[in-house]
Design a protein around this motif. Structure first.
Motif, PDB file in Angstrom:
ATOM      1  N   SER A 122      13.798  50.860  93.853  1.00 20.38           N
ATOM      2  CA  SER A 122      14.796  51.882  93.518  1.00 20.38           C
ATOM      3  C   SER A 122      14.907  52.948  94.606  1.00 20.38           C
ATOM      4  O   SER A 122      15.948  53.607  94.724  1.00 20.38           O
ATOM      5  CB  SER A 122      14.446  52.562  92.183  1.00 20.38           C
ATOM      6  OG  SER A 122      14.463  51.640  91.121  1.00 20.38           O
ATOM      7  N   VAL A 125      17.449  52.070  98.457  1.00 18.43           N
ATOM      8  CA  VAL A 125      18.886  52.001  98.719  1.00 18.43           C
ATOM      9  C   VAL A 125      19.511  53.392  98.680  1.00 18.43           C
ATOM     10  O   VAL A 125      19.255  54.176  97.767  1.00 18.43           O
ATOM     11  CB  VAL A 125      19.582  51.058  97.715  1.00 18.43           C
ATOM     12  CG1 VAL A 125      19.392  51.542  96.288  1.00 18.43           C
ATOM     13  CG2 VAL A 125      21.058  50.907  98.030  1.00 18.43           C
ATOM     14  N   GLU A 156      22.539  46.855 101.935  1.00 23.17           N
ATOM     15  CA  GLU A 156      21.702  47.366 100.838  1.00 23.17           C
ATOM     16  C   GLU A 156      22.408  47.203  99.493  1.00 23.17           C
ATOM     17  O   GLU A 156      21.788  46.805  98.504  1.00 23.17           O
ATOM     18  CB  GLU A 156      21.381  48.849 101.077  1.00 23.17           C
ATOM     19  CG  GLU A 156      20.432  49.108 102.220  1.00 23.17           C
ATOM     20  CD  GLU A 156      20.033  50.570 102.329  1.00 23.17           C
ATOM     21  OE1 GLU A 156      19.122  50.874 103.108  1.00 23.17           O
ATOM     22  OE2 GLU A 156      20.641  51.412 101.629  1.00 23.17           O
ATOM     23  N   ILE A 160      21.108  45.049  96.194  1.00 23.05           N
ATOM     24  CA  ILE A 160      20.946  45.664  94.879  1.00 23.05           C
ATOM     25  C   ILE A 160      21.784  44.940  93.830  1.00 23.05           C
ATOM     26  O   ILE A 160      21.351  44.752  92.682  1.00 23.05           O
ATOM     27  CB  ILE A 160      21.331  47.160  94.936  1.00 23.05           C
ATOM     28  CG1 ILE A 160      20.269  47.947  95.707  1.00 23.05           C
ATOM     29  CG2 ILE A 160      21.458  47.737  93.535  1.00 23.05           C
ATOM     30  CD1 ILE A 160      18.923  48.031  95.024  1.00 23.05           C
ATOM     31  N   SER A 345      20.315  53.599  92.748  1.00 19.54           N
ATOM     32  CA  SER A 345      18.949  53.841  92.283  1.00 19.54           C
ATOM     33  C   SER A 345      18.958  54.222  90.810  1.00 19.54           C
ATOM     34  O   SER A 345      18.105  53.779  90.030  1.00 19.54           O
ATOM     35  CB  SER A 345      18.296  54.959  93.114  1.00 19.54           C
ATOM     36  OG  SER A 345      18.268  54.615  94.487  1.00 19.54           O
ATOM     37  N   LEU A 348      19.759  50.983  88.779  1.00 16.15           N
ATOM     38  CA  LEU A 348      18.616  50.068  88.753  1.00 16.15           C
ATOM     39  C   LEU A 348      17.495  50.615  87.874  1.00 16.15           C
ATOM     40  O   LEU A 348      16.927  49.884  87.042  1.00 16.15           O
ATOM     41  CB  LEU A 348      18.103  49.814  90.171  1.00 16.15           C
ATOM     42  CG  LEU A 348      16.991  48.779  90.315  1.00 16.15           C
ATOM     43  CD1 LEU A 348      17.490  47.392  89.934  1.00 16.15           C
ATOM     44  CD2 LEU A 348      16.453  48.749  91.750  1.00 16.15           C
TER      45      LEU A 348
END
Length: 398
Positions: A122, A125, A156, A160, A345, A348
């Motif tokens: 997390s 990115v 990135e 993700i 982030s 996620l």
């Protein structure tokens, strides 16, 4: 009444986001800091009025869908191919470094292996919104620095997106009865996603230009805007309901498809105001999840997490750019642009909490570090500029 709560969230969210966003802007910080603080103010961890906790996540989900749609609209395969030689290995190296540092830090803080891995991942990115605004504000978006930073970020983002697909499957490993069953489920999931992508890029790319031209012939701005949003949300629903993918992935693909059409630029321009509005609500809803007491309760954890983002990721970026013989100033600027975390982030980590893979305390560490890293990002650019000047060779008098 329920609808009264919705109105209160919209009014309170927008008004407070505007006020704190203006304050952040006056302090030369990203307005996102203000939006997050607005969420903290109306959250359950601070005194005063508390926004409806059941409605906020639904508004946040719409924000995620429109954010992902925007990422797809601005995704440029040509730009990525132009800088792939440095962006691809650079992004992979930085993700690996941040994940490893986060995993090690998480293990030292008593997290389980999977939780520590998600914690580190997390932190790896950067925020698309923060990076684009920072690079554009410096007038470097069309320069080699901006192209490398954006290409790096696109890699990135793609990593993700794949992680968001795989995480629910990995969370169900225990109930699937072994590695073979998990492998079959992963293969089946990717087969369905491949079918969805094939449908979109074979049928969608051919049909969308015709549909957009047909809508444009109405000469109605409202109908064109509504049509773009209907396409985005419709494809997102199709991905979820028929192909078992996430709404976010469907929205991203919808943006890619529209981006490939002649009217893609107009589609991006028309949908921008609504995307910005719901993006604000997304950040407000994320702020509502943050417990400010974490800063007092876990100061060492917050500092360690922030150090991974500001120092660990920056060192990795400078090392990669140096390896590719880029100028020190370029490497430092790219490192500064990536020394923060944001919306991916949050998404996620939020998914990790939903799947019970990470705790609320770990999520609070990520949120605290995100807020602080976004606030400190302008100072990272100033530090990068100062270090770049020191690295310049001084001329000696003849």
């Amino acid at each position: 009444m329920h609808h009264d709560n919705l109105i209160l969230i919209l009014v309170g969210g927008f008004v407070l986001a505007f006020l704190f966003g203006m304050l952040a802007n006056r302090l030369k910080l990203s307005p996102i800091v203000g939006y997050l603080v607005a969420g903290v103010v109306v959250g359950p961890f601070t005194p005063g009025w508390v926004a409806d906790q059941s409605l906020a996540p639904q508004l946040a989900e719409i924000g995620v869908i429109l954010l992902m749609f925007g990422v797809g609209l601005h995704f440029s395969p040509k730009e990525l191919m132009r800088v792939q030689s440095i962006a691809l290995p650079g992004a992979i190296a930085q993700i690996a470094a941040a994940t490893a540092l986060g995993w090690g830090t998480g293990m030292l803080m008593g997290m389980s292996g999977p939780e520590a891995a998600i914690f580190g991942f997390s932190l790896s990115v950067a925020s698309t919104v923060v990076l684009l605004r920072a690079i554009e504000g410096r007038g470097q978006l069309k320069t080699s620095i901006g192209q490398i930073a954006v290409g790096w970020l696109l890699v990135e983002d793609m990593v993700i997106i794949v992680a968001l697909v795989l995480l629910p499957l990995l969370a169900d490993m225990g109930s699937m009865g072994g590695g073979a069953a998990v492998a079959r489920e992963i293969a089946w999931t990717f087969a369905k996603i491949a079918a969805f992508l094939a449908l979109m890029f074979v049928v969608g790319v051919r049909a969308m230009p015709t549909i957009l031209v047909w809508i444009a012939h109405t000469r109605s701005r409202e109908l064109f805007t509504l049509g773009v949003l209907a396409i985005a949300l419709g494809i997102a629903w199709l991905a979820y309901a028929v192909f078992g993918a996430s709404f976010a992935l469907g929205a991203f693909v919808a943006g890619l498809v529209l981006n490939s059409t002649p009217l893609g630029h107009n589609a991006a321009e028309r949908s921008l105001p609504l995307r910005d509005a719901f993006a604000v609500l997304f950040f407000v809803s994320v702020g509502m999840l943050f417990d400010p007491a974490t800063l007092i309760r876990e100061p060492i954890g917050v500092i360690a997490t922030l150090a991974i983002i500001l120092i660990g990721k920056s060192i990795a970026a400078v090392a990669v750019t140096s390896l590719f013989k880029r100028e020190r100033g370029e490497g430092l600027t790219i490192a500064a642009s990536l020394a923060q975390i944001g919306e991916f982030s949050f998404i996620l980590a939020g998914l990790g909490v939903t799947l019970e893979l990470i705790s609320h305390d770990t999520n609070n560490l990520i949120l605290a570090a995100a807020l602080l890293s976004i606030a400190l990002n302008p100072f990272m650019f100033k530090l990068a500029d100062r270090l770049a000047k020191r690295a310049e060779p001084t001329e000696t008098p003849a």
